[in-house]
Motif scaffolding. Structure first.
Motif, PDB file in Angstrom:
ATOM      1  N   PHE A 145       0.826  -1.197   0.000  1.00 40.18           N
ATOM      2  CA  PHE A 145       0.000   0.000   0.000  1.00 40.18           C
ATOM      3  C   PHE A 145       0.866   1.256   0.000  1.00 40.18           C
ATOM      4  CE2 PHE A 145      -3.150  -2.804   2.381  1.00 40.18           C
ATOM      5  CZ  PHE A 145      -4.032  -2.916   1.311  1.00 40.18           C
ATOM      6  N   ASP A 146       0.274   2.362  -0.429  1.00 43.58           N
ATOM      7  CA  ASP A 146       0.927   3.667  -0.344  1.00 43.58           C
ATOM      8  C   ASP A 146       0.627   4.294   1.017  1.00 43.58           C
ATOM      9  OD1 ASP A 146       1.877   3.525  -2.977  1.00 43.58           O
ATOM     10  OD2 ASP A 146      -0.030   4.284  -3.759  1.00 43.58           O
ATOM     11  N   TYR A 147       1.347   5.345   1.339  1.00 42.74           N
ATOM     12  CA  TYR A 147       1.036   6.122   2.540  1.00 42.74           C
ATOM     13  C   TYR A 147      -0.238   6.926   2.306  1.00 42.74           C
ATOM     14  CZ  TYR A 147       5.695   5.071   4.351  1.00 42.74           C
ATOM     15  OH  TYR A 147       6.813   4.443   4.817  1.00 42.74           O
ATOM     16  N   GLU A 148      -0.994   7.105   3.376  1.00 45.05           N
ATOM     17  CA  GLU A 148      -2.183   7.967   3.382  1.00 45.05           C
ATOM     18  C   GLU A 148      -3.140   7.657   2.230  1.00 45.05           C
ATOM     19  OE1 GLU A 148      -1.019  12.052   3.753  1.00 45.05           O
ATOM     20  OE2 GLU A 148       0.303  11.636   5.436  1.00 45.05           O
ATOM     21  N   MET A 149      -3.511   6.411   2.147  1.00 45.91           N
ATOM     22  CA  MET A 149      -4.489   5.995   1.135  1.00 45.91           C
ATOM     23  C   MET A 149      -5.909   6.215   1.645  1.00 45.91           C
ATOM     24  SD  MET A 149      -3.025   2.453  -0.507  1.00 45.91           S
ATOM     25  CE  MET A 149      -4.480   2.198  -1.531  1.00 45.91           C
ATOM     26  N   ASP A 150      -6.820   6.319   0.705  1.00 46.11           N
ATOM     27  CA  ASP A 150      -8.240   6.386   1.040  1.00 46.11           C
ATOM     28  C   ASP A 150      -8.665   5.017   1.574  1.00 46.11           C
ATOM     29  OD1 ASP A 150     -10.963   7.720   0.800  1.00 46.11           O
ATOM     30  OD2 ASP A 150     -11.260   5.938  -0.428  1.00 46.11           O
ATOM     31  N   ALA A 151      -9.373   5.002   2.697  1.00 48.06           N
ATOM     32  CA  ALA A 151      -9.763   3.735   3.332  1.00 48.06           C
ATOM     33  C   ALA A 151     -10.559   2.843   2.386  1.00 48.06           C
ATOM     34  CB  ALA A 151     -10.579   4.020   4.601  1.00 48.06           C
ATOM     35  N   LYS A 152     -11.385   3.454   1.537  1.00 44.80           N
ATOM     36  CA  LYS A 152     -12.194   2.670   0.593  1.00 44.80           C
ATOM     37  C   LYS A 152     -11.311   1.902  -0.395  1.00 44.80           C
ATOM     38  CE  LYS A 152     -16.420   5.450   0.515  1.00 44.80           C
ATOM     39  NZ  LYS A 152     -17.278   6.312  -0.331  1.00 44.80           N
ATOM     40  N   LYS A 153     -10.209   2.536  -0.822  1.00 45.17           N
ATOM     41  CA  LYS A 153      -9.312   1.872  -1.775  1.00 45.17           C
ATOM     42  C   LYS A 153      -8.593   0.696  -1.127  1.00 45.17           C
ATOM     43  CE  LYS A 153      -8.341   5.504  -5.129  1.00 45.17           C
ATOM     44  NZ  LYS A 153      -7.298   6.324  -5.772  1.00 45.17           N
ATOM     45  N   VAL A 154      -8.217   0.876   0.134  1.00 48.59           N
ATOM     46  CA  VAL A 154      -7.573  -0.222   0.874  1.00 48.59           C
ATOM     47  C   VAL A 154      -8.538  -1.399   0.986  1.00 48.59           C
ATOM     48  CG1 VAL A 154      -6.549  -0.916   3.067  1.00 48.59           C
ATOM     49  CG2 VAL A 154      -6.111   1.376   2.167  1.00 48.59           C
ATOM     50  N   ILE A 155      -9.772  -1.092   1.364  1.00 52.45           N
ATOM     51  CA  ILE A 155     -10.804  -2.126   1.515  1.00 52.45           C
ATOM     52  C   ILE A 155     -11.046  -2.828   0.182  1.00 52.45           C
ATOM     53  CG2 ILE A 155     -13.301  -2.441   1.851  1.00 52.45           C
ATOM     54  CD1 ILE A 155     -13.024  -0.296   4.117  1.00 52.45           C
ATOM     55  N   GLN A 156     -11.182  -2.056  -0.875  1.00 50.24           N
ATOM     56  CA  GLN A 156     -11.438  -2.639  -2.196  1.00 50.24           C
ATOM     57  C   GLN A 156     -10.335  -3.620  -2.590  1.00 50.24           C
ATOM     58  OE1 GLN A 156     -11.726   0.244  -5.361  1.00 50.24           O
ATOM     59  NE2 GLN A 156     -12.548  -1.240  -6.816  1.00 50.24           N
ATOM     60  N   THR A 157      -9.086  -3.256  -2.317  1.00 45.81           N
ATOM     61  CA  THR A 157      -7.953  -4.139  -2.638  1.00 45.81           C
ATOM     62  C   THR A 157      -8.068  -5.458  -1.884  1.00 45.81           C
ATOM     63  OG1 THR A 157      -6.523  -2.204  -2.970  1.00 45.81           O
ATOM     64  CG2 THR A 157      -5.431  -4.323  -2.617  1.00 45.81           C
ATOM     65  N   MET A 158      -8.410  -5.378  -0.590  1.00 39.61           N
ATOM     66  CA  MET A 158      -8.461  -6.583   0.245  1.00 39.61           C
ATOM     67  C   MET A 158      -9.655  -7.472  -0.106  1.00 39.61           C
ATOM     68  SD  MET A 158      -7.259  -5.038   3.930  1.00 39.61           S
ATOM     69  CE  MET A 158      -6.660  -6.598   4.595  1.00 39.61           C
ATOM     70  N   VAL A 159     -10.806  -6.845  -0.370  1.00 37.80           N
ATOM     71  CA  VAL A 159     -12.013  -7.632  -0.691  1.00 37.80           C
ATOM     72  C   VAL A 159     -11.901  -8.222  -2.099  1.00 37.80           C
ATOM     73  CG1 VAL A 159     -14.527  -7.605  -0.900  1.00 37.80           C
ATOM     74  CG2 VAL A 159     -13.423  -6.275   0.903  1.00 37.80           C
ATOM     75  N   ASP A 160     -11.360  -7.447  -3.046  1.00 39.08           N
ATOM     76  CA  ASP A 160     -11.138  -7.997  -4.392  1.00 39.08           C
ATOM     77  C   ASP A 160     -10.209  -9.208  -4.317  1.00 39.08           C
ATOM     78  OD1 ASP A 160     -12.748  -6.099  -5.543  1.00 39.08           O
ATOM     79  OD2 ASP A 160     -11.112  -4.853  -6.320  1.00 39.08           O
ATOM     80  N   ASN A 161      -9.199  -9.121  -3.450  1.00 40.14           N
ATOM     81  CA  ASN A 161      -8.271 -10.235  -3.274  1.00 40.14           C
ATOM     82  C   ASN A 161      -9.007 -11.459  -2.726  1.00 40.14           C
ATOM     83  OD1 ASN A 161      -5.789 -11.579  -3.236  1.00 40.14           O
ATOM     84  ND2 ASN A 161      -5.270 -10.840  -1.204  1.00 40.14           N
ATOM     85  N   PHE A 162      -9.920 -11.233  -1.779  1.00 39.18           N
ATOM     86  CA  PHE A 162     -10.727 -12.330  -1.232  1.00 39.18           C
ATOM     87  C   PHE A 162     -11.454 -13.071  -2.364  1.00 39.18           C
ATOM     88  CE2 PHE A 162     -15.048 -13.669  -0.134  1.00 39.18           C
ATOM     89  CZ  PHE A 162     -14.815 -14.591   0.875  1.00 39.18           C
ATOM     90  N   TYR A 163     -12.126 -12.309  -3.222  1.00 39.49           N
ATOM     91  CA  TYR A 163     -12.907 -12.953  -4.299  1.00 39.49           C
ATOM     92  C   TYR A 163     -12.008 -13.604  -5.343  1.00 39.49           C
ATOM     93  CZ  TYR A 163     -17.298 -11.281  -2.428  1.00 39.49           C
ATOM     94  OH  TYR A 163     -18.384 -11.092  -1.610  1.00 39.49           O
ATOM     95  N   SER A 164     -10.814 -13.072  -5.553  1.00 34.69           N
ATOM     96  CA  SER A 164      -9.900 -13.710  -6.508  1.00 34.69           C
ATOM     97  C   SER A 164      -9.337 -15.009  -5.945  1.00 34.69           C
ATOM     98  CB  SER A 164      -8.757 -12.761  -6.878  1.00 34.69           C
ATOM     99  OG  SER A 164      -7.837 -12.627  -5.810  1.00 34.69           O
ATOM    100  N   LYS A 165      -9.229 -15.086  -4.610  1.00 36.40           N
ATOM    101  CA  LYS A 165      -8.683 -16.289  -3.980  1.00 36.40           C
ATOM    102  C   LYS A 165      -9.721 -17.413  -3.907  1.00 36.40           C
ATOM    103  CE  LYS A 165      -4.382 -15.276  -2.666  1.00 36.40           C
ATOM    104  NZ  LYS A 165      -4.136 -13.971  -3.250  1.00 36.40           N
TER     105      LYS A 165
END
Length: 207
Positions: A51-71
């Motif tokens: 992750f980058d510094y000071e990211m938007d929380a929604k973008k962090v969440i989207q990355t993690m949830v998208d990863n869940f569905y890809s797994k």
């Protein structure tokens, strides 16, 4: 858990912990992913993220949830099932995740819980009581679970109520998800820790 992930993200200056927690309850995000729950507990896939510094929380969440569905597409039993059925598997996997320490035992633990669910017997998982104490009540992690703790009147208390709790109690990894999706057929209804250092359990048919 959501709160522990939030702490890690804030300590690493990725995003504000409270923003992250709030967005994990955002009805729009839950609706976008068609998740039948009040929050994203269970859907933040545990992994290494860049992750980058000071990211938007929604973008962090989207990355993690998208990863869940890809797994989960690597688990045949989780493909082409309804969001409600998937949620049940995620909730079960989240309990398995908190109970196993040796990977080969995760399917057996899932089989115990599945057998109990079929017979409408309480899951009797200490991990669900720990979740109430630490995540819902906001208290320190208990050294031991007491008989008083087992009486806590909360829908997550699997000693008090049969069936699955209303939501996940952790964010399960692929081992727990695979085990919950396709538990082996066993006659086990009980397990207990045998060696606290090794983390192995004894599995039995009766008390």
């Amino acid at each position: 858990t959501i709160s522990k992930v939030a702490d890690i993200l804030q300590k690493n200056e990725v995003t504000n912990a409270q923003d992250f927690i709030n967005q994990c309850k955002n009805p729009q995000i839950l609706s976008f992913y068609n998740i039948p729950s009040k929050n994203l507990e269970g859907y933040l896939f545990p992994d290494t993220y860049y992750f980058d510094y000071e990211m938007d929380a929604k973008k962090v969440i989207q990355t993690m949830v998208d990863n869940f569905y890809s797994k989960i597409i690597t688990i045949p039993e989780l493909i082409n099932i309804s969001p409600e059925e998937l949620h049940k598997k995620v909730v079960l996997a989240s309990i398995v995740e908190r109970e196993y320490r040796i990977a080969s035992e995760a399917p057996l633990i899932a089989s115990v819980f599945t057998n109990r669910l079929k017979r409408n017997i309480g899951l009797y998982s200490c991990a669900t009581v720990e979740y109430i104490i630490t995540e819902i009540q906001g208290l320190p992690h208990p050294e031991v679970i007491t008989y008083e703790d087992l009486k806590i009147d909360n829908p997550y208390n699997t000693y008090k109520w049969a069936g699955l709790p209303p939501g996940a109690i952790s964010n399960p990894g692929i081992i727990a998800l695979s085990s919950a999706a396709n538990p082996p057929k066993t006659q086990y209804y009980f397990f207990r820790l045998q060696d606290a250092q090794k983390g192995n359990h004894v599995f039995t048919k009766d008390f």
